[in-house]
Scaffold this active site. Structure first.
Site, short mmCIF file in Angstrom:
data_model
loop_
_atom_site.label_atom_id
_atom_site.label_comp_id
_atom_site.label_asym_id
_atom_site.label_seq_id
_atom_site.Cartn_x
_atom_site.Cartn_y
_atom_site.Cartn_z
N HIS A 97 -30.10 -13.99 24.26
CA HIS A 97 -29.05 -13.94 25.28
C HIS A 97 -28.53 -15.33 25.66
CE1 HIS A 97 -30.01 -9.77 25.53
NE2 HIS A 97 -29.31 -9.56 26.62
N ASP A 141 -34.16 -14.38 29.77
CA ASP A 141 -33.72 -13.42 28.75
C ASP A 141 -33.89 -13.97 27.34
OD1 ASP A 141 -33.09 -11.15 30.22
OD2 ASP A 141 -31.12 -11.91 30.75
N HIS A 163 -4.06 3.49 -3.21
CA HIS A 163 -4.19 2.88 -1.87
C HIS A 163 -3.43 1.57 -1.76
CE1 HIS A 163 -5.98 1.47 1.89
NE2 HIS A 163 -6.19 0.31 1.27
N ASP A 179 -8.77 7.18 7.48
CA ASP A 179 -10.23 7.26 7.39
C ASP A 179 -10.88 5.93 7.73
OD1 ASP A 179 -10.71 10.02 6.36
OD2 ASP A 179 -9.48 9.33 4.69
N PHE A 207 -22.21 -12.38 24.03
CA PHE A 207 -21.62 -11.19 23.43
C PHE A 207 -20.15 -11.38 23.08
CE2 PHE A 207 -24.93 -8.96 26.23
CZ PHE A 207 -25.90 -9.10 25.25
N GLU A 249 -18.31 -3.59 24.14
CA GLU A 249 -17.57 -4.85 24.16
C GLU A 249 -16.41 -4.86 23.16
OE1 GLU A 249 -21.83 -5.82 25.38
OE2 GLU A 249 -20.88 -4.69 23.77
N HIS A 301 0.84 -1.19 0.00
CA HIS A 301 0.00 0.00 0.00
C HIS A 301 0.88 1.25 0.00
CE1 HIS A 301 -2.37 -3.28 1.66
NE2 HIS A 301 -3.46 -2.62 1.34
N GLY A 336 -3.81 -5.04 12.09
CA GLY A 336 -4.29 -5.45 10.79
C GLY A 336 -5.70 -4.94 10.62
N PRO A 337 -6.65 -5.52 11.36
CA PRO A 337 -8.03 -5.02 11.27
C PRO A 337 -8.10 -3.55 11.68
CG PRO A 337 -7.92 -7.12 12.45
CD PRO A 337 -6.51 -6.65 12.29
N HIS A 371 -2.03 -1.24 7.23
CA HIS A 371 -1.71 -1.55 5.83
C HIS A 371 -0.56 -0.69 5.33
CE1 HIS A 371 -4.79 1.64 5.86
NE2 HIS A 371 -4.12 2.13 4.83
#
Length: 650
Positions: A467, A463, A259, A155, A431, A405, A26, A114-115, A66
């Site tokens: 849940h 719940d 990019h 961004d 969750f 979370e 990149h 990474g993410p 990246h």
């Protein structure tokens, strides 16, 4: 052209050369963001290239991972251990310069990014750790912990929801030593960000409680440095929007194609000409090389000045200093007392046992610092007698993440990456989907984060199915390098927390019950440590093996108590069991016994590994229902009577 611009252009072209050499990468971010990164490394980040693990260094995270070629170029020219040959191996197998930065793999990389969005969230964790440790160790006259956390985001990072969650908490807590540089080029892979990202980012950050600044020209070093200095004076976290052009100086400037594609031979040549850099791969002029040597020594001098404060602190406060140094050593973890494992007598939910054990551990180890995503009373993770960490009270030991979370997982990862504290994150098991990326990164980084998940089955009851976790343990067990523990009673739960908080490099997940469970006569801390063990031995010749976890172990034991030839195995951790010797595994699950039954009030996915294709899984492969927990268990067949019948008929 002045020497600063020559240095920046060298960094830019080193980045381009890496990408061209690999024919992958990149180039857009390095070309646009090099000036702000250079400004940070030259003038603001205090870090010693000769002592890279020094605890009081400023932290830097490239959240927009990246753009790793930029980071590797910086690590090379500023003397952090990467060679030109390392740069030439960019994105190659087993190189020190992988496609995205990897913590523990490349010296100088503070976090695996990474993410998108994970980096800024981990930076929040590092800044939070700095504040917490400062409250423990700093004295009015001497500051042992006193540094900044910097991150460069793009961004894409700021579009991700995790970044907003983490930034919201940072603003609430006024983490004033966190400074974010926003590479604002308004381009993403699909084109202009106007297609999907039209908000005013700085107005959003103002609303989140941050100080905001703008640099109109991303090539203006004086303005970048001035804004960083202003940000340092703030009593809030700060974000500096630096307006740049993606792929600046290349034929693809200000386009989406800049990019994530190499520029190509002609594009690289044109870019070199624009920057007035000699047409030679991986070129660094003697003038620029000598200049970077000077900057390296300047940075070392700045670091040594801060180290003098540390020396004074060690002389004046030797006990506190020793505690601090020990806290940075993972081998110094305190262990649970041996007599605590069997101290539970009445029926208790394993979440309640966990709460008692956690408080016991935290009482003995003041560096345990974590919390829940607004579920502390339900997760039983609130430390009793301790206050909440807040803007007004940095001494508080309970950390509430609010209903965030995603950010909670990354922030606790950041706390561990900083060093000096042991942390945990808690919520309902259902969750855990929100934390999966951060658990995965914890494993990739080999950091021992502790994830306490309660309400672990259809026993949640009223719940209802939204849940009640079904597939979640299978998901967590599928993550490489993670230990998942689902204990059956107090003894197993205490042993589980002992493993979790003494882990040196492995993330540990605990799955704990909402409902009360009996204390089992033959439960074993040593058996738990081996992942599976015989909790009810067969009478006579072995004919059938029943394998259960968590709340279903007591059902299995009760169902099989009068059956001859039936063995019940408690398997709190598949991962720990799989790590045992073949002899031990044969002792617990003899190969010649093919009549095997698993019992778990969750998905059957993964259980055929232990029961075989002809085995029986008493499980739940649909969603649950809303009602009293006991009635929901009965609805889906998780009763002693039904289990007994199935064992007999199998």
């Amino acid at each position: 052209m002045n020497i600063d611009n020559k240095a920046i252009n060298t960094i830019r072209m080193l980045s381009v050369d890496q990408i061209e050499s690999a024919n992958s990468g990149h180039p857009g971010l390095p070309l646009g963001a090099a000036p702000m990164a250079y400004a940070l490394f030259k003038n603001h980040i205090i870090r010693d290239a000769h002592d890279m693990d020094w605890h009081n260094r400023d932290r830097f995270i490239l959240s927009a991972g990246h753009g790793s070629a930029l980071l590797y170029s910086l690590l090379h020219v500023f003397g952090y251990g990467l060679t030109i040959d390392d740069l030439k191996d960019f994105r190659q197998l087993d190189s020190k310069t992988p496609g995205h930065p990897e913590y523990g793999h490349t010296r100088g990389v503070e976090a695996t990014t990474g993410p998108l969005g994970q980096g800024i969230a981990m930076a929040v964790g590092m800044a939070l750790a700095e504040e917490k440790l400062a409250s423990i160790y700093n004295k009015d006259d001497l500051k042992l912990v006193d540094h900044y956390t910097y991150t460069i985001v793009g961004d894409g990072c700021l579009m991700e929801g995790i970044s907003n969650e983490a930034s919201s908490l940072a603003g609430t807590l006024k983490l004033k030593k966190l400074i974010v540089l926003y590479d604002s080029n308004r381009i993403s892979i699909e084109g202009s960000t106007d297609l999907a990202f039209s908000e005013n980012v700085l107005d959003r950050y103002k609303a989140l409680g941050w100080d905001v600044f703008t640099v109109e020209d991303g090539n203006n070093l004086d303005d970048i440095n001035a804004k960083i200095e202003e940000a340092k004076k703030s009593d809030k976290p700060a974000i500096i929007e630096v307006k740049t052009k993606i792929g600046f100086g290349s034929p693809r400037e200000d386009t989406a194609k800049a990019h994530g594609e190499p520029l190509g031979a002609e594009g690289r040549k044109a870019t070199r000409e624009f920057y007035e850099v000699l047409d030679e791969d991986f070129y660094i002029s003697d003038e620029v090389s000598e200049y970077f040597e000077k900057l390296i020594e300047d940075n070392t001098k700045k670091a040594n000045q801060k180290k003098e404060i540390e020396k004074e602190y060690a002389k004046k406060y030797p006990e506190e200093y020793e505690k601090f140094i020990n806290s940075l050593n993972p081998e110094k973890t305190e262990l649970l007392e041996e007599d605590y494992y069997k101290s539970f007598e009445k029926d208790m939910a394993t979440r309640s046992v966990s709460g008692e054990v956690l408080n016991k551990l935290a009482k003995d180890n003041k560096l345990i610092f974590g919390g829940s995503a607004d579920l502390g009373p339900s997760n039983k993770t609130t430390l009793k007698g301790e206050e909440y960490f807040s803007t007004e009270n940095r001494a508080g030991r309970n950390l509430t993440f609010g209903v965030r979370e995603h950010a909670m997982g990354a922030i606790t990862n950041g706390i561990l990456l900083h060093g000096g504290l042991k942390t945990y994150a808690a919520t309902f098991l259902v969750f855990s989907d929100y934390l999966k990326p951060t658990i995965r990164l914890a494993s990739l980084m080999n950091i021992p984060n502790v994830f306490i998940f309660t309400h672990d089955s259809i026993g949640v009851g009223e719940d209802g199915p939204t849940h009640e976790p079904i597939e979640h343990l299978a998901m967590l067990r599928s993550i490489p390098g993670v230990i998942v523990l689902r204990p059956a009673d107090g003894c197993e739960t205490a042993a589980s927390l002992n493993i979790a908080f003494n882990s040196k490099s492995t993330p540990v997940v605990l799955a704990l019950s909402r409902q009360n469970l009996p204390q089992l006569e033959n439960s074993s801390k040593d058996g738990l440590k081996r992942g599976a063990y015989i909790i009810k031995k067969e009478e006579g010749e072995l004919e059938k093996i029943v394998i259960a976890t968590g709340s279903e172990v007591s059902l299995a034991v009760e169902a099989a108590k009068d059956m001859k030839g039936v063995r019940v195995v408690s398997m709190p951790s598949m991962e720990l069991f799989d790590a045992q010797s073949s002899d031990y595994k044969e002792e617990i699950l003899p190969k010649n016994i093919t009549k095997r039954i698993s019992i778990e009030a969750l998905s059957s996915f993964g259980w055929h590994k232990y029961v075989g294709l002809s085995g029986l899984t008493i499980s739940l492969d649909g969603f649950g229902a809303s009602g009293k927990g006991a009635e929901v268990f009965e609805r889906f067949g998780f009763t002693v009577e039904n289990i007994k019948k199935k064992i007999e008929e199998f």
